[in-house]
Write an enzyme that holds these catalytic residues in place. Structure first.
Site, PDB file in Angstrom:
ATOM      1  N   PHE A  82       6.451-101.529  37.161  1.00 18.80           N
ATOM      2  CA  PHE A  82       7.211-101.043  38.210  1.00 18.80           C
ATOM      3  C   PHE A  82       6.836 -99.948  38.784  1.00 18.80           C
ATOM      4  O   PHE A  82       5.980 -98.913  38.430  1.00 18.80           O
ATOM      5  CB  PHE A  82       8.409-100.272  37.030  1.00 18.80           C
ATOM      6  CG  PHE A  82       9.414-101.365  36.238  1.00 18.80           C
ATOM      7  CD1 PHE A  82      10.523-101.545  36.602  1.00 18.80           C
ATOM      8  CD2 PHE A  82       8.682-101.943  35.120  1.00 18.80           C
ATOM      9  CE1 PHE A  82      11.414-102.227  35.725  1.00 18.80           C
ATOM     10  CE2 PHE A  82       9.501-102.756  34.357  1.00 18.80           C
ATOM     11  CZ  PHE A  82      10.880-103.040  34.909  1.00 18.80           C
ATOM     12  N   ASP A 103       7.789 -97.309  39.657  1.00 20.44           N
ATOM     13  CA  ASP A 103       8.206 -95.939  39.263  1.00 20.44           C
ATOM     14  C   ASP A 103       6.849 -95.242  38.415  1.00 20.44           C
ATOM     15  O   ASP A 103       6.762 -94.129  38.394  1.00 20.44           O
ATOM     16  CB  ASP A 103       9.314 -95.842  38.225  1.00 20.44           C
ATOM     17  CG  ASP A 103      10.658 -96.639  38.771  1.00 20.44           C
ATOM     18  OD1 ASP A 103      11.657 -95.810  39.030  1.00 20.44           O
ATOM     19  OD2 ASP A 103      10.674 -97.898  39.099  1.00 20.44           O
ATOM     20  N   HIS A 139      13.395 -96.883  36.492  1.00 17.25           N
ATOM     21  CA  HIS A 139      12.897 -98.278  36.532  1.00 17.25           C
ATOM     22  C   HIS A 139      13.589 -98.886  37.567  1.00 17.25           C
ATOM     23  O   HIS A 139      13.635-100.027  37.847  1.00 17.25           O
ATOM     24  CB  HIS A 139      13.046 -98.858  35.353  1.00 17.25           C
ATOM     25  CG  HIS A 139      12.097 -98.640  34.220  1.00 17.25           C
ATOM     26  ND1 HIS A 139      12.097 -97.824  33.499  1.00 17.25           N
ATOM     27  CD2 HIS A 139      11.080 -99.548  33.675  1.00 17.25           C
ATOM     28  CE1 HIS A 139      11.183 -97.440  32.549  1.00 17.25           C
ATOM     29  NE2 HIS A 139      10.905 -98.617  32.624  1.00 17.25           N
ATOM     30  N   GLU A 185      -2.101 -97.118  32.930  1.00 14.05           N
ATOM     31  CA  GLU A 185      -1.942 -97.395  34.511  1.00 14.05           C
ATOM     32  C   GLU A 185      -2.928 -96.635  35.099  1.00 14.05           C
ATOM     33  O   GLU A 185      -3.663 -97.140  36.167  1.00 14.05           O
ATOM     34  CB  GLU A 185      -0.687 -96.677  34.948  1.00 14.05           C
ATOM     35  CG  GLU A 185       0.422 -97.773  34.831  1.00 14.05           C
ATOM     36  CD  GLU A 185       1.198 -97.802  33.580  1.00 14.05           C
ATOM     37  OE1 GLU A 185       0.764 -96.868  32.669  1.00 14.05           O
ATOM     38  OE2 GLU A 185       1.888 -98.725  33.256  1.00 14.05           O
TER      39      GLU A 185
END
Lengths: 326, 344
Positions: free
Chosen positions: A83, A85, A129, A60
């Protein structure tokens, strides 16, 4: 005019912008060959090719950093974080890099990018999630934060986000992907920073975002039919910039304010709106503003537990009735 | 690419191979001296309380900045860390602009809005100095991705310290760059210490960058970072490779910072004699000897020294005379419309 799912609206919105501007590129995990884990980017690889639609490793920070470096030097990247999160593992870019580079460089560095992400509960995925993280993003100067509630808004706000010269966090609600709505043919472009009155009313103002908009509307119909309370429902759509004029105008008319927030209670966006209304429209109010939120807890996974913590139409009806004494 | 084994401090031995040429060598020398003088001045001004906040000096590491910048062509992009004064100066950003930012004056590179750790000059290809360890490696990948996508020939060069090799973004960026074959160069300036702790105490391998290269299918490259010629040659090879579409390089430059980590850190954590040994291999001392070996007249060297000193003196005076930034810039450039409005 065609009926489109929220999921297909994502792909259509991205395709509209990629077809318009060859500098728009798209990257993320499983977005190209697989068409996205939510199948919201199906067909883009075939339409625009592997140079513009790129699968990434599960990295990420690399995704966010690459989007930023490309944006700084002339592209208009759309990055997907699967997601919301997962923002926590690349939060440096959201908190320190995208929003501050222009300011720190005294205007030399630009960062025109969009981060799309699946946000919100309803899939029974548990606490890592399912979160609604809009407040994580809203608190950072330099970002723009958008969360559409309908397929039409997905396309129009995504187009506006891609064309915007600032970094935009685009929060798609996972529980809305399967919902449908009417979408006109042709190019659709909306405006960031505009709230929408989705149901006019005179007795109270209910402000909602994303999944909570349909729940607020359902509650408003019930309140009207069963209790004679005429609610005005506003879809905030854009948390930054925030359309306070629409909100203040509505409160001046209805004199009562309710916010319906999926995020946990502390520092939710509704608190900021209540604060603005208290500061600027206190004497328009006939009673205390009321926030209806998810309690301040990590989200449980089990369906029966998750359903019990998110604001529901019934909870909205009960809260409004109790507050208005109707 | 030649892999030069690092070694204990010893005499300069880059050889009398004149592949670099006198003009380039004089430029490399001038850049190193400019960094040395400007950094020393920043330290002096800090002691006088005229450089505010923090500052991270590159005294002793000048050859890395000079060598990599010297081999760049116009359009190549530099991504630096908070220890970025040297790399900013090496791209030709005026000393006054850098010192002005360190002194937080209105004549600074970013008019005091960024400070010492965030030097940025887009017109010079300095795409920012990043103060969160590792953050800029993925960003450099993105700039390189743009070059690849557009068919442009510029290379993105990302400088960082040894400590960066143990953070996640380093590994994410290396894999990403290798998989996408991006025209990006990762340059680790291994000065043996993170802040206060020796890198060797907390790293599983001897060479924190180079020994990880194989994990990403890259060549293991360790060079003498105190010899500007060695740096220049290595940089040139890596840039050529990147421009030819053959992907990224990871280069570990062995060097040493003569000063502490930041501000007035006296660096007492270093063993006795270590600094003195490294000063024997001071990059500027090495390079003066190199120029003499190549027959450059002492006067030419002295003239460069004097002209750089004058530039730094003039810059210092200009900065001392410069006004503070006006308060009305506090709210400018938060957003692209030039302002800070988050609501209507």
């Amino acid at each position: 005019m065609a009926e489109l799912t929220y999921r297909d609206a994502v792909a259509r919105g991205i395709a509209q912008e990629m077809a318009r501007d060859p500098d728009v590129v798209f990257l993320g995990e499983d977005v190209a060959k697989a068409g996205g884990v939510f199948k919201s980017t199906v067909g883009l690889l075939e339409q625009f090719g592997p140079l513009r639609v790129r699968d990434t490793p599960i990295s990420e920070q690399a995704i966010m950093g690459a989007a930023m470096g490309a944006a700084m030097t002339g592209l208009k990247p759309i990055a997907e974080i699967m997601f919301s999160d997962f923002f926590a593992v690349c939060f440096d870019y959201i908190a320190n890099e995208f929003p501050k580079s222009r300011y720190m460089s005294n205007g030399q560095v630009k960062c025109p990018l969009v981060v799309r992400t699946g946000n919100g509960a309803g899939s029974r995925f548990g606490a890592q999630h399912s979160q609604s993280v809009e407040n994580w993003c809203m608190m950072i100067p330099g970002l723009k934060v958008v969360a559409p509630s309908t397929p039409l808004d997905v396309i129009g706000l995504l187009a506006a986000a891609v064309r915007d010269p600032d970094p935009v966090i685009f929060l798609e609600h996972k529980s809305l992907y399967a919902t449908k709505g009417e979408v006109p043919d042709g190019e659709i472009v909306d405006t960031l920073g505009t709230a929408k009155i989705v149901r006019p009313g005179k007795d109270c103002t209910i402000i909602a975002l994303a999944l909570m908009v349909s729940r607020a509307l359902e509650a408003a119909e019930k309140l009207k039919a069963e209790h004679g309370v005429d609610c005005e429902v506003i879809d905030v759509r854009s948390l930054v910039p925030l359309d306070t004029q629409t909100i203040l105008g509505s409160v001046a008319k209805t004199h009562r304010l309710f916010t319906v927030e999926e995020n946990p209670r502390l520092c939710g966006w509704g608190a900021e709106i209540v604060s603005i209304v208290a500061d600027e429209a206190f004497y328009d109010l006939d009673g205390p503003p009321v926030r209806i939120t998810t309690p301040h807890i990590p989200l449980p996974a089990a369906d029966i537990l998750e359903d019990a913590v998110l604001p529901t139409p019934d909870r909205i009806v009960d809260t409004v009735r109790r507050s208005l004494g109707s | 690419m030649a892999t030069v084994k690092d070694r204990a401090p010893g005499p300069a031995d880059s050889g009398l191979n004149d592949d670099i040429g006198e003009n380039k060598r004089l430029q490399l020398y001038r850049t190193q001296v400019t960094i040395r003088e400007a950094e020393q001045r920043a330290f002096d001004l800090f002691l006088q309380n005229l450089v505010k906040g923090t500052s991270h000096l590159s005294l002793g590491q000048e050859a890395v900045a000079a060598g990599f910048a010297g081999a760049m062509i116009k359009g190549d992009l530099s991504f630096c860390t908070y220890r970025g004064h040297a790399h900013t100066l090496a791209r030709g950003v005026p000393v006054e602009k850098v010192l002005g930012e360190l002194m937080q004056r209105d004549n600074g590179l970013m008019r005091g809005k960024g400070g010492s750790m965030h030097l940025t000059s887009v017109e010079h290809g300095v795409m920012g100095s990043y103060a969160i360890i590792g953050a800029h490696l993925p960003i450099a990948c993105g700039a390189a991705w743009r070059a690849q996508y557009k068919g442009a020939k510029d290379v993105s060069v990302c400088f960082f310290g040894d400590g960066t090799t143990n953070i996640g973004a380093f590994h994410e960026a290396l894999n990403f760059a290798a998989v996408w074959k991006l025209p990006v160069i990762f340059v680790c300036e291994n000065n043996l210490y993170m802040e206060y702790t020796p890198i060797a105490d907390v790293t599983a391998v001897e060479h924190p960058a180079a020994d990880r290269a194989s994990a990403y299918g890259l060549e293991r490259i360790v060079i003498d970072g105190n010899d500007a010629d060695a740096v220049y040659r290595t940089a040139k090879t890596a840039y050529d490779k990147a421009r030819a579409g053959n992907g990224p390089s990871l280069i570990e430059c062995m060097t040493y910072r003569h000063s502490g980590h930041s501000r007035a850190d006296p660096a007492k954590y270093r063993p006795e004699g270590e600094l003195e040994r490294w000063k024997q291999r001071d990059p500027i001392k090495i390079y003066r000897e190199r120029l003499l070996q190549f027959g450059v007249a002492e006067k030419v060297i002295a003239d460069i020294d004097a002209s750089v000193r004058k530039v730094v003196d003039d810059a210092t005076e200009a900065c001392k005379a410069a006004p503070n930034p006006p308060l009305d810039i506090i709210t400018t450039d938060v957003y692209a419309d030039g302002g800070w409005a988050w609501r209507n």
